[in-house]
Design a protein around this motif. Structure first.
Motif, short mmCIF file in Angstrom:
data_model
loop_
_atom_site.label_atom_id
_atom_site.label_comp_id
_atom_site.label_asym_id
_atom_site.label_seq_id
_atom_site.Cartn_x
_atom_site.Cartn_y
_atom_site.Cartn_z
N ALA A 40 -67.37 11.05 -41.51
CA ALA A 40 -68.11 10.83 -42.77
C ALA A 40 -67.46 11.60 -43.91
CB ALA A 40 -69.57 11.24 -42.60
N TYR A 41 -67.00 12.80 -43.63
CA TYR A 41 -66.31 13.58 -44.67
C TYR A 41 -64.98 12.94 -45.02
CZ TYR A 41 -64.16 17.41 -47.21
OH TYR A 41 -63.53 18.15 -48.18
N LEU A 80 -66.16 2.92 -36.35
CA LEU A 80 -65.18 3.97 -36.05
C LEU A 80 -65.48 4.65 -34.72
CD1 LEU A 80 -64.83 5.56 -39.60
CD2 LEU A 80 -63.12 4.19 -38.40
N LEU A 81 -66.77 4.86 -34.42
CA LEU A 81 -67.14 5.51 -33.17
C LEU A 81 -66.79 4.66 -31.96
CD1 LEU A 81 -70.61 7.18 -33.86
CD2 LEU A 81 -68.40 8.29 -33.63
N ASP A 82 -66.73 3.35 -32.12
CA ASP A 82 -66.39 2.47 -31.00
C ASP A 82 -64.94 2.64 -30.57
OD1 ASP A 82 -68.91 1.43 -30.74
OD2 ASP A 82 -68.54 -0.30 -32.04
N ARG A 123 -81.12 16.66 -23.46
CA ARG A 123 -79.91 17.47 -23.37
C ARG A 123 -78.75 16.48 -23.27
NH1 ARG A 123 -76.90 20.55 -18.56
NH2 ARG A 123 -75.53 21.85 -19.85
N VAL A 124 -77.85 16.54 -24.28
CA VAL A 124 -76.76 15.58 -24.33
C VAL A 124 -75.61 16.19 -25.13
CG1 VAL A 124 -77.58 14.44 -26.45
CG2 VAL A 124 -76.19 13.15 -24.79
N SER A 125 -74.40 15.77 -24.83
CA SER A 125 -73.23 16.25 -25.57
C SER A 125 -73.34 15.86 -27.04
CB SER A 125 -71.95 15.67 -24.96
OG SER A 125 -70.84 15.97 -25.78
N SER A 126 -72.95 16.78 -27.89
CA SER A 126 -72.96 16.51 -29.34
C SER A 126 -71.61 16.02 -29.84
CB SER A 126 -73.38 17.78 -30.10
OG SER A 126 -72.54 18.87 -29.76
N HIS A 127 -70.69 15.73 -28.93
CA HIS A 127 -69.33 15.37 -29.35
C HIS A 127 -69.31 14.13 -30.24
CE1 HIS A 127 -64.98 15.20 -29.23
NE2 HIS A 127 -65.04 13.94 -28.83
N GLY A 128 -70.03 13.08 -29.85
CA GLY A 128 -70.05 11.86 -30.67
C GLY A 128 -70.63 12.11 -32.05
N ALA A 129 -71.67 12.93 -32.12
CA ALA A 129 -72.27 13.26 -33.41
C ALA A 129 -71.29 14.04 -34.28
CB ALA A 129 -73.55 14.06 -33.20
N HIS A 130 -70.54 14.97 -33.67
CA HIS A 130 -69.54 15.71 -34.43
C HIS A 130 -68.44 14.79 -34.94
CE1 HIS A 130 -71.21 19.63 -33.95
NE2 HIS A 130 -71.07 19.66 -32.64
N ARG A 131 -68.05 13.81 -34.12
CA ARG A 131 -67.05 12.84 -34.59
C ARG A 131 -67.57 12.10 -35.82
NH1 ARG A 131 -66.04 8.64 -30.31
NH2 ARG A 131 -64.69 7.78 -31.95
N GLY A 141 -75.10 4.95 -34.95
CA GLY A 141 -74.78 3.88 -35.89
C GLY A 141 -75.88 3.68 -36.91
N GLU A 142 -77.14 3.74 -36.47
CA GLU A 142 -78.26 3.60 -37.39
C GLU A 142 -78.32 4.77 -38.37
OE1 GLU A 142 -81.69 3.18 -34.97
OE2 GLU A 142 -81.10 1.23 -34.14
#
Length: 318
Positions: free
Chosen positions: A111-112, A159-161, A98-106, A145-146
């Protein structure tokens, strides 16, 4: 035709819905699929917690039971696993965290912006595969990142950094709220929406109707989003939507009035009063403006100044 999928990458039905949409799409040329963010668990922690541990929380258990009335969380997870298997997902299957999906959404939104729909689709696939098939922690920047590198978006990790995508994702979440998105996944084409991971046949029928949609000017659409957020009692969100319109159409009466309403509703009374004072000077016959101006003055304890405006508006009503 543009197809938007509003979904949370920690939602199993989003991954199932992706497979069903892919089955509904063959033979359709000129179609662009864009992934948009949604949150099914806004309180999820930034640092991952083992899912089995999280499920022992009574509040989490209650929320899961509400998602699938009549089924225990364990039985619901088994049912989803069977559905996923029929769509060619897994085994193995099932998130472990269970973890926030905010980073994945970013990452998906970026990517788009940097690679277009095909790169974004590959990133979305990679994120959901990492979560549901590989059992990885998608809150971990190294994992994201991977995923980005494997999807042909090596810039993603860098970019995520930083802060890239933060404002974009928060605004996109507001757009989804304004458009009435309440379920992950929800497919949106123009002004029409199809909620849930529907069968491919239902998705194909829905998409056929989308080919007749007429595009709406961007500024008109943004104004509608702001009005929708006001109707949902989210004036701060409405102000976020209005910011570009105030910069580009700052003299427009409707934009200024809606911004003043949002300021008033969010208790930004000085801003509301200043905006309304200007509008009253320019449009003295607008009784809606006078009424709101009077109320703003009244809430600031300036009753004597408020009284003539409120009386004029009341007299017109009477």
């Amino acid at each position: 035709m543009r197809i938007e999928i509003w979904a949370d990458v920690v939602c199993a039905w989003a991954y199932i819905g992706k497979r069903r949409l892919e089955r509904a799409l063959p033979g359709r040329s000129g179609t662009e699929v864009v992934w948009r963010p949604f949150r099914i668990d806004p309180t999820a922690p930034a640092r991952a917690v083992p899912l089995e541990e999280a499920l022992r929380d009574p509040l989490m258990d209650e929320a899961l039971r509400a998602c699938a009335p009549g089924l225990s969380p364990a039985r619901n997870r088994a049912r989803i696993s069977r559905v996923a298997a029929r769509e060619g997902l897994g085994p193995p299957w099932g998130s472990r965290w269970r973890v926030s999906s905010h980073g994945a959404h970013r990452l998906i939104a970026l990517a788009y912006e940097h690679g277009g729909p095909s790169v974004q689709g590959a990133v979305a696939e990679g994120v959901m595969r990492a979560n549901f098939v590989e059992g990885l922690d998608i809150g971990d920047r190294a994992v994201l990142g991977e995923v980005a590198a494997a999807a042909g978006f090596p810039l993603g990790a860098e970019l995520l950094d930083g802060e890239a995508g933060e404002v974009l994702v928060r605004e996109l979440l507001l757009r989804g709220k304004a458009r009435g998105v309440r379920t992950s996944p929800t497919i949106v084409v123009g002004g029409r929406a199809l909620a849930g991971a529907q069968p491919p046949e239902a998705i194909a029928d829905f998409l056929r109707g989308g080919e007749r949609e007429r595009p709406v000017p961007a500024e008109v659409e943004r104004m509608r989003w702001a009005e929708s957020l006001m109707d949902q009692r989210d004036p701060l969100g409405a102000l976020v939507m209005l910011r570009p319109l105030l910069e580009e159409f700052g003299e427009d009466r409707g934009v200024r009035l809606l911004a003043a309403r949002a300021c008033f509703a969010s208790a930004q009374l000085n801003r509301a009063r200043a905006a309304l004072e200007s509008l009253v000077g320019e449009f003295p016959g607008d009784l809606c403006v006078r009424r709101l101006y009077g109320r703003a003055l009244e809430r600031q304890g300036r009753d004597e100044e408020a009284r003539p405006h409120l009386r004029l508006a009341a007299a017109a009503d009477g």
